[in-house]
Scaffold this active site. Structure first.
Site: not given
Ligand SMILES: Cc1ncc(COP(=O)(O)O)c(C=O)c1O
Length: 381
Positions: A151, A179, A201, A237, A322
Site C-alpha cells: 500500500n 490494493q 473502499h 446481520t 491509518c
C-alpha cells in the site's frame, strides 16, 4: 480553487452508480437476509448474486467468499482463524516486514499467544525473495501471509511463485489484495491462493465492506460468534447494501480506468523525478501498482510537504492513511533500507480513474514550488 485528490490508495469516492445500486437496499428492499419472508429472500438473492459476481472475477470456483467489514477484519480473520484452527499441526507462521499494520499487529498478538512468526525481509524495491520464503518454511509452518501489493510503495509481490512454494510444502497461503484487487490480474487457482483479503473502499465502493475468500476444505475458526451468518464463518446481520455496492464497484472497474491510473502515475513519476535530489521508492513498470507513485525528496519533511500541497488544494499522503499520524518512520520504508531522515522525506500520490493530465501538471508545478520553498527554509537545503 479546484481540489485535486491524489490519495486514492487511502480511499476513493463512492461512484454515483454504486450509490444508486445500493439505494434500494436501504429503503424498499431493507430486509434481513436471515429472514424467511419475501424481504429476507430478496436480500439474500441480492447478496448471493454479489457473491457470485465478485468470486467470478478471480476464478474462485473452489473458494467461498465470506463478507466482512473490510480489509482489517479479513486479515485478522485469516491469521487468527487459521492459527487457532490448525494449531495441532504447527504454530509457525510466515509473513513479511512490509505488511499492513493489521497483519503485523495480528501477528504480534498471535506471538503473545504461543505462535512463532517469521517476518521476511524485502529488497530495495520491496520484493520478497522466493528463496528466502522457501528457506523460512519449517515442518511446523501452517500459514504464510504475503501481501499481493504494498500500500505504500506499490510493489506487486511474486505471489504466484510464493503460492506454489507454499503448496509444495503443504503450507496454507494467504494474500492481502486490498490494493490490487481489480487493478492487477489475480487467479485464485493459478496463483495457489487459499485465502485472500479484499475490500471495497479502494475501488469506488463503500467503506466498511470487504471479504475473505476461503478455499473449500480449509479449516478456519470464526472471529465473530453469534447467529451463524455467512455459512457460520462470520456472525452478524449482513450488510446487504454494502455488499451490493461492493459488487457494483468490482463490475465497474474496467481496463480503461486502470490504463488511466497508470498513465497519470507515469506522468507524475517522470515529472517528479526531474526535481533535484528526488527518488522513486518501489519498482517501475508492470511490477508496480498502476495507481501508486511514491517519492523521496532530500532535505524535505514529508509532513510539511503534505501540508504545503494541501494548501494548494492537493491531497497526497505520507505512509498509509491509518498510521500517517504517527511520528515513527514507516516500517515499509525502513524495510527497503531508507535511513530515518529519508523515510521522513517521502510522499505517496495515488491516482484514480478520474485523474486528468491537467491535474497532474498542476500537481507537478505545486510540487516543484513546495519543494523549493521548503528547501530554502531547511538548515540542510
Ligand atoms: C494493504 C491493505 N491492507 C488492509 C487495509 C485495511 O483495509 P480496511 O480499511 O478495509 O480495513 C488497507 C487499507 O487501509 C490496505 O491498504
Amino acid at each position: 480553487m479546484e481540489r485535486i485528490y491524489l490519495d486514492n490508495a487511502a480511499t476513493t469516492r463512492v461512484d454515483a452508480e454504486v450509490l444508486k445500486a445500493m439505494e434500494p437496499y436501504f429503503t424498499d428492499d431493507f430486509g434481513n437476509m436471515a429472514s424467511l419472508h419475501a424481504w429476507g429472500r430478496e436480500a439474500e438473492t441480492a447478496a448471493d448474486k454479489a457473491r457470485r459476481e465478485i468470486t467470478k472475477k478471480v476464478n474462485g470456483k473452489e473458494h467461498r467468499l465470506v463478507f466482512t467489514s473490510g480489509g482489517t477484519e479479513s486479515n485478522n480473520f485469516a491469521l487468527k482463524g487459521i492459527a487457532f484452527a490448525n494449531r495441532e499441526k504447527g504454530r509457525h507462521i510466515i509473513t513479511t516486514k512490509i505488511e499492513h499494520d493489521c497483519v503485523l499487529n495480528a501477528s504480534r498478538w498471535l506471538e503473545k499467544r504461543g505462535f512463532d512468526v517469521t517476518y521476511l525481509p524485502v529488497d530495495r524495491e520491496g520484493f520478497v525473495s522466493p528463496d528466502d520464503f522457501a528457506g523460512a518454511i519449517r515442518k511446523d509452518t501452517i500459514l504464510a501471509s504475503v501481501m499481493h501489493a504494498n500500500n505504500e510503495i506499490g510493489t506487486i509481490e511474486p505471489v504466484r511463485e510464493l503460492g506454489k512454494i507454499a503448496h509444495e510444502h503443504d503450507v496454507l497461503f494467504h494474500t492481502d489484495a486490498c490494493q490490487s484487487f481489480t487493478k492487477v490480474p489475480i487467479d485464485l487457482r493459478k496463483d495457489s491462493i487459499d485465502l485472500m483479503t479484499v475490500n471495497s473502499h479502494k475501488i469506488y465502493g463503500p467503506k466498511g465492506v470487504g471479504g475473505l475468500f476461503i478455499r473449500q476444505g480449509v479449516r478456519i475458526e470464526p472471529l465473530l460468534h453469534g447467529g451463524g451468518q455467512e455459512f457460520g464463518y462470520r456472525s452478524g446481520t449482513v450488510n446487504v447494501a454494502g455488499i451490493v455496492g461492493f459488487a457494483k464497484a468490482v463490475d465497474m472497474m474496467k481496463e480503461k480506468h486502470i490504463r488511466n491510473m497508470e498513465k497519470m502515475r507515469d506522468l507524475l513519476i517522470e515529472g517528479a523525478l526531474e526535481i533535484d535530489k528526488s527518488w522513486l521508492n518501489g519498482p517501475r513498470g508492470e511490477k508496480r501498482l498502476p495507481n501508486n507513485a511514491h517519492f523521496g525528496f532530500e532535505h524535505i519533511e514529508g509532513e510539511a510537504l503534505i501540508i504545503h500541497l494541501d494548501l494548494k488544494g492537493i491531497a497526497a499522503s505520507t505512509g498509509s492513511a491509518c498510521s500517517s499520524k504517527s511520528l515513527e518512520p514507516s516500517h515499509v520504508l525502513t524495510a527497503i533500507g531508507l535511513r530515518p531522515e529519508q523515510a521522513h522525506g517521502s510522499v505517496r500520490f495515488s491516482t484514480g480513474k478520474e485523474t486528468t493530465k491537467e491535474q497532474i501538471e498542476y500537481t507537478l508545478e505545486a510540487l516543484r514550488e513546495s519543494v523549493e520553498t521548503l528547501r530554502k527554509m531547511s538548515p540542510f537545503g
